[in-house]
Design an enzyme around this catalytic site. Structure first.
Site, PDB file in Angstrom:
ATOM      1  N   HIS A 271       0.851  -1.195   0.000  1.00 55.04           N
ATOM      2  CA  HIS A 271       0.000   0.000   0.000  1.00 55.04           C
ATOM      3  C   HIS A 271       0.883   1.239   0.000  1.00 55.04           C
ATOM      4  O   HIS A 271       1.935   1.261   0.604  1.00 55.04           O
ATOM      5  CB  HIS A 271      -0.904   0.015   1.250  1.00 55.04           C
ATOM      6  CG  HIS A 271      -2.077   0.921   1.115  1.00 55.04           C
ATOM      7  ND1 HIS A 271      -2.012   2.264   1.376  1.00 55.04           N
ATOM      8  CD2 HIS A 271      -3.343   0.668   0.703  1.00 55.04           C
ATOM      9  CE1 HIS A 271      -3.193   2.805   1.144  1.00 55.04           C
ATOM     10  NE2 HIS A 271      -4.025   1.865   0.737  1.00 55.04           N
ATOM     11  N   ASP A 328      -7.931  -5.202  -0.353  1.00 57.14           N
ATOM     12  CA  ASP A 328      -8.355  -6.063  -1.473  1.00 57.14           C
ATOM     13  C   ASP A 328      -7.949  -7.523  -1.307  1.00 57.14           C
ATOM     14  O   ASP A 328      -8.309  -8.355  -2.147  1.00 57.14           O
ATOM     15  CB  ASP A 328      -7.755  -5.522  -2.777  1.00 57.14           C
ATOM     16  CG  ASP A 328      -8.372  -4.182  -3.149  1.00 57.14           C
ATOM     17  OD1 ASP A 328      -7.624  -3.250  -3.486  1.00 57.14           O
ATOM     18  OD2 ASP A 328      -9.607  -4.067  -3.078  1.00 57.14           O
TER      19      ASP A 328
HETATM   20  C1  SDX Z   1      -6.178   0.151  -3.037  1.00 66.44           C
HETATM   21  O1  SDX Z   1      -4.384   4.691  -2.082  1.00 66.44           O
HETATM   22  C2  SDX Z   1      -5.323   4.024  -1.458  1.00 66.44           C
HETATM   23  O2  SDX Z   1      -5.754   4.363  -0.386  1.00 66.44           O
HETATM   24  C3  SDX Z   1      -5.901   2.854  -2.232  1.00 66.44           C
HETATM   25  C4  SDX Z   1      -6.906   1.990  -1.490  1.00 66.44           C
HETATM   26  C5  SDX Z   1      -8.192   2.745  -1.234  1.00 66.44           C
HETATM   27  O3  SDX Z   1      -8.901   2.388  -0.274  1.00 66.44           O
HETATM   28  O4  SDX Z   1      -8.530   3.625  -2.071  1.00 66.44           O
HETATM   29  O5  SDX Z   1      -6.365   1.566  -0.261  1.00 66.44           O
HETATM   30  C6  SDX Z   1      -7.316   0.766  -2.298  1.00 66.44           C
HETATM   31  O6  SDX Z   1      -5.967   0.482  -4.155  1.00 66.44           O
HETATM   32  C7  SDX Z   1      -5.289  -0.841  -2.324  1.00 66.44           C
HETATM   33  C8  SDX Z   1      -4.078  -1.314  -3.199  1.00 66.44           C
HETATM   34  C9  SDX Z   1      -4.572  -2.414  -4.153  1.00 66.44           C
HETATM   35  N1  SDX Z   1      -3.538  -2.754  -5.121  1.00 66.44           N
HETATM   36  C10 SDX Z   1      -2.845  -3.930  -5.028  1.00 66.44           C
HETATM   37  O7  SDX Z   1      -2.993  -4.733  -4.119  1.00 66.44           O
HETATM   38  C11 SDX Z   1      -1.875  -4.190  -6.174  1.00 66.44           C
HETATM   39  C12 SDX Z   1      -0.576  -4.781  -5.638  1.00 66.44           C
HETATM   40  N2  SDX Z   1       0.084  -3.744  -4.852  1.00 66.44           N
HETATM   41  C13 SDX Z   1       1.163  -2.999  -5.493  1.00 66.44           C
HETATM   42  O8  SDX Z   1       1.056  -2.854  -6.861  1.00 66.44           O
HETATM   43  C14 SDX Z   1       1.571  -1.753  -4.696  1.00 66.44           C
HETATM   44  O9  SDX Z   1       1.779  -2.168  -3.404  1.00 66.44           O
HETATM   45  C15 SDX Z   1       0.659  -0.554  -4.676  1.00 66.44           C
HETATM   46  C16 SDX Z   1       0.272  -0.111  -6.044  1.00 66.44           C
HETATM   47  C17 SDX Z   1      -0.556  -0.809  -3.878  1.00 66.44           C
HETATM   48  C18 SDX Z   1       1.422   0.574  -3.980  1.00 66.44           C
HETATM   49  O10 SDX Z   1       2.417   0.960  -4.823  1.00 66.44           O
HETATM   50  P1  SDX Z   1       3.567   1.962  -4.317  1.00 66.44           P
HETATM   51  O11 SDX Z   1       3.234   2.639  -3.065  1.00 66.44           O
HETATM   52  O12 SDX Z   1       3.916   2.764  -5.492  1.00 66.44           O
HETATM   53  O13 SDX Z   1       4.688   0.960  -3.882  1.00 66.44           O
HETATM   54  P2  SDX Z   1       5.869   0.622  -4.775  1.00 66.44           P
HETATM   55  O14 SDX Z   1       5.334   0.072  -6.051  1.00 66.44           O
HETATM   56  O15 SDX Z   1       6.782   1.802  -4.806  1.00 66.44           O
HETATM   57  O16 SDX Z   1       6.510  -0.564  -3.941  1.00 66.44           O
HETATM   58  C19 SDX Z   1       7.623  -0.358  -3.101  1.00 66.44           C
HETATM   59  C20 SDX Z   1       8.430  -1.651  -3.223  1.00 66.44           C
HETATM   60  C21 SDX Z   1       8.852  -1.946  -4.669  1.00 66.44           C
HETATM   61  O17 SDX Z   1      10.016  -2.756  -4.606  1.00 66.44           O
HETATM   62  P3  SDX Z   1      11.486  -1.994  -4.782  1.00 66.44           P
HETATM   63  O18 SDX Z   1      11.407  -1.149  -6.017  1.00 66.44           O
HETATM   64  O19 SDX Z   1      11.660  -1.206  -3.507  1.00 66.44           O
HETATM   65  O20 SDX Z   1      12.461  -3.153  -4.906  1.00 66.44           O
HETATM   66  O21 SDX Z   1       7.603  -2.756  -2.830  1.00 66.44           O
HETATM   67  C22 SDX Z   1       7.402  -3.630  -3.928  1.00 66.44           C
HETATM   68  C23 SDX Z   1       7.750  -2.831  -5.179  1.00 66.44           C
HETATM   69  O22 SDX Z   1       8.199  -3.692  -6.222  1.00 66.44           O
HETATM   70  N3  SDX Z   1       5.994  -4.028  -3.914  1.00 66.44           N
HETATM   71  C24 SDX Z   1       5.568  -5.259  -4.144  1.00 66.44           C
HETATM   72  C25 SDX Z   1       4.183  -5.214  -3.977  1.00 66.44           C
HETATM   73  N4  SDX Z   1       3.813  -3.965  -3.664  1.00 66.44           N
HETATM   74  C26 SDX Z   1       4.935  -3.231  -3.627  1.00 66.44           C
HETATM   75  N5  SDX Z   1       6.231  -6.397  -4.471  1.00 66.44           N
HETATM   76  C27 SDX Z   1       5.459  -7.502  -4.646  1.00 66.44           C
HETATM   77  N6  SDX Z   1       4.118  -7.541  -4.496  1.00 66.44           N
HETATM   78  C28 SDX Z   1       3.448  -6.413  -4.166  1.00 66.44           C
HETATM   79  N7  SDX Z   1       2.118  -6.427  -4.037  1.00 66.44           N
END
Ligand code: SDX
Length: 394
Positions: A271, A328
């Site tokens: 998140h 989710d």
């Molecule tokens: C919602 O904003 C909100 O409030 C949204 C929400 C709401 O109520 O409106 O809470 C609802 O959208 C929840 C999120 C649902 N999406 C997912 O579950 C999709 C999977 N999650 C990721 O794609 C990610 O965690 C996000 C999109 C949710 C957040 O993305 P960020 O904050 O941009 O985090 P990031 O991509 O910068 O991640 C930081 C690190 C990265 O690794 P490094 O570059 O540091 O090596 O964490 C890793 C990412 O690759 N990472 C994950 C991951 N989520 C982040 N690695 C594997 N699996 C994951 N799910």
């Protein structure tokens, strides 16, 4: 209001906004709507009570709540002409595409409530949208499975009415399951608002041009559909089904999620703000536990999800990045148990988030000297350079 932060215009110019609606502490996993803890609201309120709180800022009195319910009841029907819209969609149309299209079309059929600067029209558009979105969602589902539309019954509660329109058929007597009504009420409350997330920011951005509420909410529905946002609830179930079919090979998918060269991510994990367990996920997981045990005994996908969470939360990659289950991760488990198809999961998210979107849209329009949103851009392109005629370009 005392205790509220005030920021100079400079903050607003960076595209940031102030809001009094929802407070989130990502480090501590705290979520409050208008100052009330999400745990208390989820346990003790009806969804429309929370919708009223988010939109108008206070928990309603009994009279205020009854008036709010009444104003919504009288708008649950769609203009009969809108049924032609559904008839034009192919059976495999995604329900989120249907929802955004038909909600946008309300700007055609509800022409006397398009002006966001007129309080009476603003209020009428709020009632209409709260009332009609469940009907649109249910009609879209009925269309996709070739069943006749089931019209709303206004003696039912908001959640009962939606389940009735979704699952009743004209030829049978519909048995309302109170456990599923209660679970839906809780899920809608938990999804009701979450600050400046992607879809809410889309609603505020589009709404800031003074376009009508229906068009702004249609934009929010489109943003929510993305897999990185609300679409993750459907994507998470698809992911769990894939792991189950792959001999429950959790380790393989954990490794894929950790591989920087693999686009695979654990859906429902991580998140932007929560660097702790999403308080909503905690509640949803416990409700799923109770509901599955009572209704179906066990669900292999739920067992797999719990095992996946346990393994990931011990893995340094996830621990270092503070990646936890989000709203989710388990919500689809409950929707599945209720018999709701996967492609409707994000529609349910949208129904829950509707009062939050409306609250932010209304808060923006009530802000003195409201300005059109235009986030700052830092130009990093070419400096000025001489024009090159076509014949000289290689
Ligand atoms: C919602 O904003 C909100 O409030 C949204 C929400 C709401 O109520 O409106 O809470 C609802 O959208 C929840 C999120 C649902 N999406 C997912 O579950 C999709 C999977 N999650 C990721 O794609 C990610 O965690 C996000 C999109 C949710 C957040 O993305 P960020 O904050 O941009 O985090 P990031 O991509 O910068 O991640 C930081 C690190 C990265 O690794 P490094 O570059 O540091 O090596 O964490 C890793 C990412 O690759 N990472 C994950 C991951 N989520 C982040 N690695 C594997 N699996 C994951 N799910």
């Amino acid at each position: 209001m005392t205790g509220y932060i005030t920021l100079d215009d400079g903050f607003a110019n960076t595209g940031g906004t102030t809001s009094s609606i929802t407070y989130i502490d990502g480090e501590k996993g705290i979520l409050r709507y208008r100052g009330y803890r999400i745990e208390e609201l989820a346990e003790r309120c009806d969804f429309l009570e929370v919708a009223y709180l988010l939109i108008y800022g206070e928990l309603p009195t009994a009279d205020q709540l009854e008036e709010f319910r009444d104003n919504i009841r009288r708008h649950t029907l769609l203009h009969e002409g809108m049924k032609q819209l559904f008839a034009g969609f192919p059976p495999d149309a995604h329900p989120m595409a249907i929802l955004s299209s038909v909600v946008g079309a309300l700007a055609i059929y509800c022409k006397d409530s398009l002006d966001p600067l007129d309080e009476a029209q603003r209020q009428l558009s709020i009632y209409r949208l709260m009332a009609k979105m469940p009907t649109i969602a249910a009609f879209g589902y009925k269309q996709s499975i070739g069943q006749p539309f089931v019209y709303p019954q206004n003696h039912l509660t908001y959640c009962q009415n939606f389940l009735y329109m979704l699952f009743a058929v004209p030829s049978e007597r519909y048995r309302m399951d109170p456990d599923y009504v209660e679970a839906l009420n809780l899920l809608l409350i938990l999804h009701a608002d979450h600050g400046q997330n992607c879809s809410t920011s889309a609603v505020r951005m589009v709404g800031s041009s003074n376009v009508n509420l229906f068009s702004a909410i249609s934009a929010g529905i489109c943003a929510l559909w993305g897999q990185l946002h609300g679409g993750a609830n459907e994507a998470c179930i698809n992911m769990l089904e894939q792991i189950l079919a792959d001999n429950r090979n959790i380790g393989k998918y954990i490794d894929k999620a950790k591989d920087p060269n693999d686009p695979f991510r654990l859906m429902g994990f991580g998140h932007r703000i929560y660097k702790n367990y999403d308080p909503r996920a905690k509640i949803i997981k416990s409700v799923a536990d109770r509901l599955i045990a009572k209704k179906i005994g066990t669900d292999p996908l739920f067992e797999l999800a719990k095992e996946l969470e346990e393994i990931a939360l011990k893995d340094p990659y996830f621990v270092e990045r503070k990646l936890y289950p989000n709203v989710d991760f388990y919500s689809g488990i409950i929707y599945r148990a209720m018999g709701i198809p996967k492609n409707m999961f994000t529609v349910l998210f949208a129904l829950g988030r509707l009062p939050g979107w409306i609250a932010h849209w209304r808060e923006m329009h009530l802000t003195p000297n409201k300005r059109i949103h235009r986030p700052r851009q830092l130009y990093i392109g070419y400096p000025e350079r001489p024009f090159v005629p076509l014949i000289k370009r290689s």
